[in-house]
Write a protein that holds these residues in place. Structure first.
Motif, PDB file in Angstrom:
ATOM      1  N   MET A   1       0.826  -1.203   0.000  1.00  0.00           N
ATOM      2  CA  MET A   1       0.000   0.000   0.000  1.00  0.00           C
ATOM      3  C   MET A   1       0.864   1.258   0.000  1.00  0.00           C
ATOM      4  O   MET A   1       0.588   2.207  -0.689  1.00  0.00           O
ATOM      5  N   LEU A   2       1.959   1.273   0.822  1.00  0.00           N
ATOM      6  CA  LEU A   2       2.826   2.443   0.901  1.00  0.00           C
ATOM      7  C   LEU A   2       3.439   2.750  -0.455  1.00  0.00           C
ATOM      8  O   LEU A   2       3.481   3.896  -0.878  1.00  0.00           O
ATOM      9  N   LYS A   3       3.895   1.718  -1.149  1.00  0.00           N
ATOM     10  CA  LYS A   3       4.507   1.916  -2.466  1.00  0.00           C
ATOM     11  C   LYS A   3       3.501   2.514  -3.435  1.00  0.00           C
ATOM     12  O   LYS A   3       3.805   3.430  -4.201  1.00  0.00           O
ATOM     13  N   ARG A   4       2.253   1.990  -3.432  1.00  0.00           N
ATOM     14  CA  ARG A   4       1.236   2.484  -4.348  1.00  0.00           C
ATOM     15  C   ARG A   4       0.916   3.945  -4.055  1.00  0.00           C
ATOM     16  O   ARG A   4       0.750   4.762  -4.946  1.00  0.00           O
ATOM     17  N   ARG A   5       0.816   4.299  -2.757  1.00  0.00           N
ATOM     18  CA  ARG A   5       0.511   5.676  -2.394  1.00  0.00           C
ATOM     19  C   ARG A   5       1.660   6.599  -2.771  1.00  0.00           C
ATOM     20  O   ARG A   5       1.441   7.748  -3.165  1.00  0.00           O
ATOM     21  N   THR A   6       2.899   6.111  -2.655  1.00  0.00           N
ATOM     22  CA  THR A   6       4.057   6.915  -3.035  1.00  0.00           C
ATOM     23  C   THR A   6       4.047   7.190  -4.529  1.00  0.00           C
ATOM     24  O   THR A   6       4.284   8.315  -4.977  1.00  0.00           O
ATOM     25  N   ILE A   7       3.773   6.156  -5.329  1.00  0.00           N
ATOM     26  CA  ILE A   7       3.684   6.331  -6.783  1.00  0.00           C
ATOM     27  C   ILE A   7       2.615   7.354  -7.122  1.00  0.00           C
ATOM     28  O   ILE A   7       2.806   8.229  -7.964  1.00  0.00           O
ATOM     29  N   LEU A   8       1.464   7.260  -6.445  1.00  0.00           N
ATOM     30  CA  LEU A   8       0.369   8.181  -6.707  1.00  0.00           C
ATOM     31  C   LEU A   8       0.769   9.611  -6.368  1.00  0.00           C
ATOM     32  O   LEU A   8       0.520  10.541  -7.126  1.00  0.00           O
ATOM     33  N   PHE A   9       1.448   9.802  -5.228  1.00  0.00           N
ATOM     34  CA  PHE A   9       1.856  11.135  -4.797  1.00  0.00           C
ATOM     35  C   PHE A   9       2.828  11.760  -5.798  1.00  0.00           C
ATOM     36  O   PHE A   9       2.678  12.916  -6.195  1.00  0.00           O
ATOM     37  N   VAL A  10       3.813  10.973  -6.234  1.00  0.00           N
ATOM     38  CA  VAL A  10       4.789  11.475  -7.210  1.00  0.00           C
ATOM     39  C   VAL A  10       4.094  11.837  -8.516  1.00  0.00           C
ATOM     40  O   VAL A  10       4.384  12.866  -9.141  1.00  0.00           O
ATOM     41  N   SER A  11       3.146  11.009  -8.934  1.00  0.00           N
ATOM     42  CA  SER A  11       2.418  11.265 -10.173  1.00  0.00           C
ATOM     43  C   SER A  11       1.635  12.561 -10.095  1.00  0.00           C
ATOM     44  O   SER A  11       1.566  13.325 -11.062  1.00  0.00           O
ATOM     45  N   LEU A  12       1.023  12.819  -8.939  1.00  0.00           N
ATOM     46  CA  LEU A  12       0.248  14.042  -8.772  1.00  0.00           C
ATOM     47  C   LEU A  12       1.136  15.269  -8.880  1.00  0.00           C
ATOM     48  O   LEU A  12       0.743  16.282  -9.465  1.00  0.00           O
ATOM     49  N   LEU A  13       2.358  15.205  -8.329  1.00  0.00           N
ATOM     50  CA  LEU A  13       3.276  16.325  -8.435  1.00  0.00           C
ATOM     51  C   LEU A  13       3.621  16.602  -9.891  1.00  0.00           C
ATOM     52  O   LEU A  13       3.671  17.743 -10.332  1.00  0.00           O
ATOM     53  N   MET A  14       3.858  15.532 -10.654  1.00  0.00           N
ATOM     54  CA  MET A  14       4.211  15.709 -12.062  1.00  0.00           C
ATOM     55  C   MET A  14       3.027  16.209 -12.866  1.00  0.00           C
ATOM     56  O   MET A  14       3.161  17.007 -13.788  1.00  0.00           O
ATOM     57  N   GLU A 149     -11.743  10.925 -29.275  1.00  0.00           N
ATOM     58  CA  GLU A 149     -12.825  10.856 -30.262  1.00  0.00           C
ATOM     59  C   GLU A 149     -13.962  10.016 -29.704  1.00  0.00           C
ATOM     60  O   GLU A 149     -13.831   9.376 -28.660  1.00  0.00           O
ATOM     61  N   GLY A 150     -15.084  10.047 -30.417  1.00  0.00           N
ATOM     62  CA  GLY A 150     -16.247   9.286 -29.970  1.00  0.00           C
ATOM     63  C   GLY A 150     -17.255  10.164 -29.262  1.00  0.00           C
ATOM     64  O   GLY A 150     -17.130  11.393 -29.210  1.00  0.00           O
ATOM     65  N   SER A 151     -18.274   9.554 -28.676  1.00  0.00           N
ATOM     66  CA  SER A 151     -19.376  10.299 -28.070  1.00  0.00           C
ATOM     67  C   SER A 151     -19.024  10.891 -26.712  1.00  0.00           C
ATOM     68  O   SER A 151     -19.645  11.850 -26.264  1.00  0.00           O
ATOM     69  N   VAL A 152     -18.007  10.323 -26.030  1.00  0.00           N
ATOM     70  CA  VAL A 152     -17.612  10.822 -24.714  1.00  0.00           C
ATOM     71  C   VAL A 152     -16.600  11.951 -24.872  1.00  0.00           C
ATOM     72  O   VAL A 152     -15.618  11.820 -25.592  1.00  0.00           O
ATOM     73  N   ASN A 153     -16.840  13.067 -24.165  1.00  0.00           N
ATOM     74  CA  ASN A 153     -15.949  14.214 -24.244  1.00  0.00           C
ATOM     75  C   ASN A 153     -14.871  14.165 -23.163  1.00  0.00           C
ATOM     76  O   ASN A 153     -13.681  14.302 -23.453  1.00  0.00           O
ATOM     77  N   THR A 154     -15.287  13.967 -21.902  1.00  0.00           N
ATOM     78  CA  THR A 154     -14.339  13.878 -20.798  1.00  0.00           C
ATOM     79  C   THR A 154     -14.753  12.769 -19.835  1.00  0.00           C
ATOM     80  O   THR A 154     -15.925  12.400 -19.749  1.00  0.00           O
ATOM     81  N   ILE A 155     -13.772  12.255 -19.098  1.00  0.00           N
ATOM     82  CA  ILE A 155     -14.003  11.286 -18.035  1.00  0.00           C
ATOM     83  C   ILE A 155     -13.340  11.811 -16.777  1.00  0.00           C
ATOM     84  O   ILE A 155     -12.136  12.087 -16.775  1.00  0.00           O
ATOM     85  N   ASP A 156     -14.125  11.979 -15.722  1.00  0.00           N
ATOM     86  CA  ASP A 156     -13.578  12.373 -14.426  1.00  0.00           C
ATOM     87  C   ASP A 156     -13.468  11.141 -13.539  1.00  0.00           C
ATOM     88  O   ASP A 156     -14.408  10.346 -13.462  1.00  0.00           O
ATOM     89  N   LEU A 157     -12.330  10.999 -12.877  1.00  0.00           N
ATOM     90  CA  LEU A 157     -12.087   9.848 -12.010  1.00  0.00           C
ATOM     91  C   LEU A 157     -11.670  10.329 -10.631  1.00  0.00           C
ATOM     92  O   LEU A 157     -10.800  11.187 -10.507  1.00  0.00           O
ATOM     93  N   ASP A 158     -12.307   9.789  -9.606  1.00  0.00           N
ATOM     94  CA  ASP A 158     -11.881  10.031  -8.233  1.00  0.00           C
ATOM     95  C   ASP A 158     -11.293   8.744  -7.680  1.00  0.00           C
ATOM     96  O   ASP A 158     -11.882   7.663  -7.825  1.00  0.00           O
ATOM     97  N   VAL A 159     -10.124   8.861  -7.048  1.00  0.00           N
ATOM     98  CA  VAL A 159      -9.433   7.712  -6.473  1.00  0.00           C
ATOM     99  C   VAL A 159      -9.238   7.955  -4.985  1.00  0.00           C
ATOM    100  O   VAL A 159      -8.718   9.008  -4.592  1.00  0.00           O
ATOM    101  N   ASN A 160      -9.668   7.013  -4.164  1.00  0.00           N
ATOM    102  CA  ASN A 160      -9.477   7.128  -2.725  1.00  0.00           C
ATOM    103  C   ASN A 160      -7.989   7.071  -2.408  1.00  0.00           C
ATOM    104  O   ASN A 160      -7.305   6.108  -2.757  1.00  0.00           O
ATOM    105  N   LYS A 161      -7.475   8.107  -1.754  1.00  0.00           N
ATOM    106  CA  LYS A 161      -6.028   8.195  -1.560  1.00  0.00           C
ATOM    107  C   LYS A 161      -5.512   7.159  -0.556  1.00  0.00           C
ATOM    108  O   LYS A 161      -4.324   6.845  -0.549  1.00  0.00           O
ATOM    109  N   THR A 162      -6.380   6.636   0.295  1.00  0.00           N
ATOM    110  CA  THR A 162      -5.957   5.640   1.278  1.00  0.00           C
ATOM    111  C   THR A 162      -5.954   4.237   0.703  1.00  0.00           C
ATOM    112  O   THR A 162      -4.993   3.491   0.828  1.00  0.00           O
ATOM    113  N   SER A 163      -7.047   3.874   0.009  1.00  0.00           N
ATOM    114  CA  SER A 163      -7.174   2.507  -0.519  1.00  0.00           C
ATOM    115  C   SER A 163      -6.589   2.346  -1.909  1.00  0.00           C
ATOM    116  O   SER A 163      -6.249   1.239  -2.326  1.00  0.00           O
TER     117      SER A 163
END
Length: 227
Positions: A1-14, A149-163
């Motif tokens: 879990m710690l590794k995944r959260r670290t990857i997520l944090f670094v990605s958010l900074l970038m 392209e296609g009928s969808v314009n945007t996709i919003d995704l929420d990710v729980n930062k803990t899980s």
């Protein structure tokens, strides 16, 4: 879990600084999430799906979808249908027609069913422009993907930062229509009651035939294996 959260944090900074490695980091985060979703042996998920013609319009479609899985036992429920993969049978209940279809458990049937409900993020990860990080709120990391392209314009995704699991998906279509999928429950360590996956809640063997019981006692039983 710690590794995944670290990857997520670094990605958010970038993502926030707009570097050229944003897309790759985004894919890494969601590939890890996809891997986690697809290899859960036990879970309890409740999703609410709503569709509306615009941001301020009332939903013209609303459905609650519940899934329970414990190793090779599954229970899926919609407002008008229930599917159980029990010890011996696959039981499909259609409340609208008041019918129950019964099959013996079979590898081909199970593969077809699990493909339909598996959390498949591939379509999200292969058709978007550069992702935008929308920020953190109420323990959720939010992203927006612009679809090429296609009928969808945007996709919003929420990710729980803990899980590290999805908590919301919103599809915004080019014609203004919106589809919201909210994960009301996403429990990867549920404790189920002993009879959660019991076939006896729906059917019992009497006089050499399967008979409906409980809330389904007046339903018509179609035993495919007996034909």
């Amino acid at each position: 879990m710690l590794k995944r959260r670290t990857i997520l944090f670094v990605s958010l900074l970038m993502l926030a600084t707009g570097t050229t490695t944003v897309a790759q980091d985004f894919k890494t985060v969601f590939a890890a999430m996809k891997e986690k979703h697809e290899h859960m042996n036990r879970f309890h998920v409740v999703m609410t799906v709503e569709a509306m013609d615009g941001e301020k319009e009332k939903p013209f479609y609303s459905e609650r979808f519940e899934m329970k899985k414990d190793d090779n036992h599954f229970l899926y429920g919609l407002s008008n249908s229930v599917v159980l993969l029990g010890d011996r049978h696959v039981i499909e209940i259609d409340k609208a027609t008041e019918s129950i279809v019964v099959n013996k458990r079979d590898i081909k049937i199970e593969k077809s069913l699990t493909r339909q409900i598996r959390f498949n993020l591939d379509s999200i990860l292969t058709s978007y422009e550069s992702p935008t990080y929308l920020g953190e709120k109420n323990g959720q990391y939010s992203y927006r993907l612009a679809v090429k392209e296609g009928s969808v314009n945007t996709i919003d995704l929420d990710v729980n930062k803990t899980s590290g699991l999805l908590s919301r998906i919103q599809y915004r279509y080019r014609d203004g229509q919106l589809v919201n999928i909210v994960f009301d429950v996403f429990d990867t360590q549920p404790v189920f009651a002993a009879n959660t996956f019991s076939e006896d809640k729906f059917l019992v063997q009497e006089k050499g035939a399967l008979q409906p019981v409980g809330d389904y006692k007046n339903f018509r039983v179609i035993n495919v294996d007996s034909k």
